[in-house]
Write a protein that holds these residues in place. Structure first.
Motif, PDB file in Angstrom:
ATOM      1  N   GLY A  19      -0.450 -42.281  -0.531  1.00 10.05           N
ATOM      2  CA  GLY A  19       0.003 -41.038   0.081  1.00 10.05           C
ATOM      3  C   GLY A  19      -1.154 -40.069   0.092  1.00 10.05           C
ATOM      4  O   GLY A  19      -2.257 -40.396  -0.342  1.00 10.05           O
ATOM      5  N   TYR A  20      -0.922 -38.893   0.575  1.00 13.28           N
ATOM      6  CA  TYR A  20      -1.987 -37.909   0.633  1.00 13.28           C
ATOM      7  C   TYR A  20      -1.426 -36.506   0.518  1.00 13.28           C
ATOM      8  O   TYR A  20      -0.275 -36.249   0.820  1.00 13.28           O
ATOM      9  CB  TYR A  20      -2.818 -38.052   1.910  1.00 13.28           C
ATOM     10  CG  TYR A  20      -2.011 -37.934   3.176  1.00 13.28           C
ATOM     11  CD1 TYR A  20      -1.801 -36.696   3.776  1.00 13.28           C
ATOM     12  CD2 TYR A  20      -1.455 -39.051   3.772  1.00 13.28           C
ATOM     13  CE1 TYR A  20      -1.057 -36.581   4.927  1.00 13.28           C
ATOM     14  CE2 TYR A  20      -0.701 -38.941   4.929  1.00 13.28           C
ATOM     15  CZ  TYR A  20      -0.514 -37.702   5.501  1.00 13.28           C
ATOM     16  OH  TYR A  20       0.234 -37.585   6.639  1.00 13.28           O
ATOM     17  N   LEU A  21      -2.258 -35.621   0.041  1.00 12.49           N
ATOM     18  CA  LEU A  21      -1.953 -34.198  -0.051  1.00 12.49           C
ATOM     19  C   LEU A  21      -3.062 -33.482   0.703  1.00 12.49           C
ATOM     20  O   LEU A  21      -4.234 -33.623   0.355  1.00 12.49           O
ATOM     21  CB  LEU A  21      -1.935 -33.742  -1.513  1.00 12.49           C
ATOM     22  CG  LEU A  21      -1.871 -32.236  -1.763  1.00 12.49           C
ATOM     23  CD1 LEU A  21      -0.548 -31.665  -1.255  1.00 12.49           C
ATOM     24  CD2 LEU A  21      -2.048 -31.944  -3.239  1.00 12.49           C
ATOM     25  N   THR A  22      -2.714 -32.777   1.747  1.00  7.66           N
ATOM     26  CA  THR A  22      -3.728 -32.034   2.489  1.00  7.66           C
ATOM     27  C   THR A  22      -3.875 -30.643   1.882  1.00  7.66           C
ATOM     28  O   THR A  22      -2.902 -30.052   1.408  1.00  7.66           O
ATOM     29  CB  THR A  22      -3.363 -31.925   3.983  1.00  7.66           C
ATOM     30  OG1 THR A  22      -2.128 -31.225   4.118  1.00  7.66           O
ATOM     31  CG2 THR A  22      -3.235 -33.298   4.606  1.00  7.66           C
ATOM     32  N   LEU A  23      -5.082 -30.148   1.897  1.00  7.67           N
ATOM     33  CA  LEU A  23      -5.367 -28.853   1.284  1.00  7.67           C
ATOM     34  C   LEU A  23      -5.593 -27.746   2.295  1.00  7.67           C
ATOM     35  O   LEU A  23      -5.813 -26.602   1.923  1.00  7.67           O
ATOM     36  CB  LEU A  23      -6.601 -28.989   0.377  1.00  7.67           C
ATOM     37  CG  LEU A  23      -6.466 -30.031  -0.730  1.00  7.67           C
ATOM     38  CD1 LEU A  23      -7.784 -30.156  -1.501  1.00  7.67           C
ATOM     39  CD2 LEU A  23      -5.325 -29.693  -1.669  1.00  7.67           C
ATOM     40  N   GLU A  24      -5.560 -28.096   3.587  1.00  3.46           N
ATOM     41  CA  GLU A  24      -5.761 -27.108   4.648  1.00  3.46           C
ATOM     42  C   GLU A  24      -4.696 -27.282   5.722  1.00  3.46           C
ATOM     43  O   GLU A  24      -4.231 -28.396   5.970  1.00  3.46           O
ATOM     44  CB  GLU A  24      -7.141 -27.278   5.272  1.00  3.46           C
ATOM     45  CG  GLU A  24      -8.281 -27.016   4.307  1.00  3.46           C
ATOM     46  CD  GLU A  24      -9.635 -27.136   4.963  1.00  3.46           C
ATOM     47  OE1 GLU A  24      -9.701 -27.080   6.210  1.00  3.46           O
ATOM     48  OE2 GLU A  24     -10.627 -27.297   4.238  1.00  3.46           O
ATOM     49  N   LYS A  43       8.932 -48.614   2.050  1.00 10.85           N
ATOM     50  CA  LYS A  43       9.646 -47.919   0.987  1.00 10.85           C
ATOM     51  C   LYS A  43       8.937 -46.595   0.772  1.00 10.85           C
ATOM     52  O   LYS A  43       7.717 -46.507   0.873  1.00 10.85           O
ATOM     53  CB  LYS A  43       9.619 -48.732  -0.302  1.00 10.85           C
ATOM     54  CG  LYS A  43      10.463 -49.977  -0.260  1.00 10.85           C
ATOM     55  CD  LYS A  43      10.473 -50.643  -1.616  1.00 10.85           C
ATOM     56  CE  LYS A  43      11.410 -51.809  -1.699  1.00 10.85           C
ATOM     57  NZ  LYS A  43      11.285 -52.801  -0.685  1.00 10.85           N
ATOM     58  N   ALA A  44       9.694 -45.581   0.468  1.00 11.44           N
ATOM     59  CA  ALA A  44       9.102 -44.280   0.151  1.00 11.44           C
ATOM     60  C   ALA A  44       9.290 -44.025  -1.332  1.00 11.44           C
ATOM     61  O   ALA A  44      10.323 -44.350  -1.911  1.00 11.44           O
ATOM     62  CB  ALA A  44       9.770 -43.190   0.975  1.00 11.44           C
ATOM     63  N   VAL A  45       8.283 -43.463  -1.962  1.00 13.61           N
ATOM     64  CA  VAL A  45       8.308 -43.153  -3.387  1.00 13.61           C
ATOM     65  C   VAL A  45       8.086 -41.656  -3.545  1.00 13.61           C
ATOM     66  O   VAL A  45       7.226 -41.076  -2.892  1.00 13.61           O
ATOM     67  CB  VAL A  45       7.193 -43.933  -4.128  1.00 13.61           C
ATOM     68  CG1 VAL A  45       7.138 -43.534  -5.595  1.00 13.61           C
ATOM     69  CG2 VAL A  45       7.404 -45.428  -3.984  1.00 13.61           C
ATOM     70  N   SER A  66       8.093 -33.603   3.683  1.00 11.94           N
ATOM     71  CA  SER A  66       9.028 -34.077   4.701  1.00 11.94           C
ATOM     72  C   SER A  66      10.371 -34.432   4.071  1.00 11.94           C
ATOM     73  O   SER A  66      10.462 -34.720   2.872  1.00 11.94           O
ATOM     74  CB  SER A  66       8.468 -35.306   5.419  1.00 11.94           C
ATOM     75  OG  SER A  66       8.486 -36.427   4.549  1.00 11.94           O
ATOM     76  N   LYS A  67      11.422 -34.410   4.869  1.00 12.83           N
ATOM     77  CA  LYS A  67      12.762 -34.759   4.386  1.00 12.83           C
ATOM     78  C   LYS A  67      12.760 -36.187   3.844  1.00 12.83           C
ATOM     79  O   LYS A  67      13.348 -36.468   2.806  1.00 12.83           O
ATOM     80  CB  LYS A  67      13.770 -34.606   5.521  1.00 12.83           C
ATOM     81  CG  LYS A  67      15.201 -34.749   5.081  1.00 12.83           C
ATOM     82  CD  LYS A  67      16.152 -34.434   6.226  1.00 12.83           C
ATOM     83  CE  LYS A  67      17.587 -34.503   5.743  1.00 12.83           C
ATOM     84  NZ  LYS A  67      18.516 -34.118   6.794  1.00 12.83           N
ATOM     85  N   LYS A  68      12.086 -37.091   4.546  1.00 12.53           N
ATOM     86  CA  LYS A  68      12.000 -38.493   4.099  1.00 12.53           C
ATOM     87  C   LYS A  68      11.366 -38.578   2.714  1.00 12.53           C
ATOM     88  O   LYS A  68      11.880 -39.257   1.828  1.00 12.53           O
ATOM     89  CB  LYS A  68      11.176 -39.303   5.092  1.00 12.53           C
ATOM     90  CG  LYS A  68      10.912 -40.724   4.638  1.00 12.53           C
ATOM     91  CD  LYS A  68       9.948 -41.412   5.589  1.00 12.53           C
ATOM     92  CE  LYS A  68       9.450 -42.695   4.974  1.00 12.53           C
ATOM     93  NZ  LYS A  68       8.262 -43.197   5.603  1.00 12.53           N
TER      94      LYS A  68
END
Length: 82
Positions: A19-24, A43-45, A66-68
């Motif tokens: 996964g990723y976390l964007t900072l901008e 699968k989502a975690v 996101s809702k998912k």
């Protein structure tokens, strides 16, 4: 950290959760994959699963999730680790 300026990239082997976390704001992500997408196999975690951070709490901040992803299963429950 990955950025347009440093042109770094990351290889994630098949089968690894990621996964990723964007900072901008307005961040653009691009993937290169070796197979067609198969929604039935995905699968989502939850991003804040205890196992991911080895007991450390998820950093406090306001995130747009996101809702998912918000409704995803915690990793501990997915694999019955606890």
């Amino acid at each position: 950290m990955l950025s347009f300026e440093n042109r770094k990239q990351m290889y994630i082997p098949r089968g690894f959760a990621h996964g990723y976390l964007t900072l901008e704001d307005d961040t653009l992500m691009q993937w290169c994959v070796d197979n067609d997408f198969c929604g039935e196999a995905t699968k989502a975690v939850r991003y804040d699963s205890d196992f991911v951070w080895e007991g450390e709490p998820w950093p406090e901040a306001e995130y747009i999730v996101s809702k998912k992803d918000w409704n995803a299963m915690r990793l501990e429950k997915l694999y019955c680790l606890k």
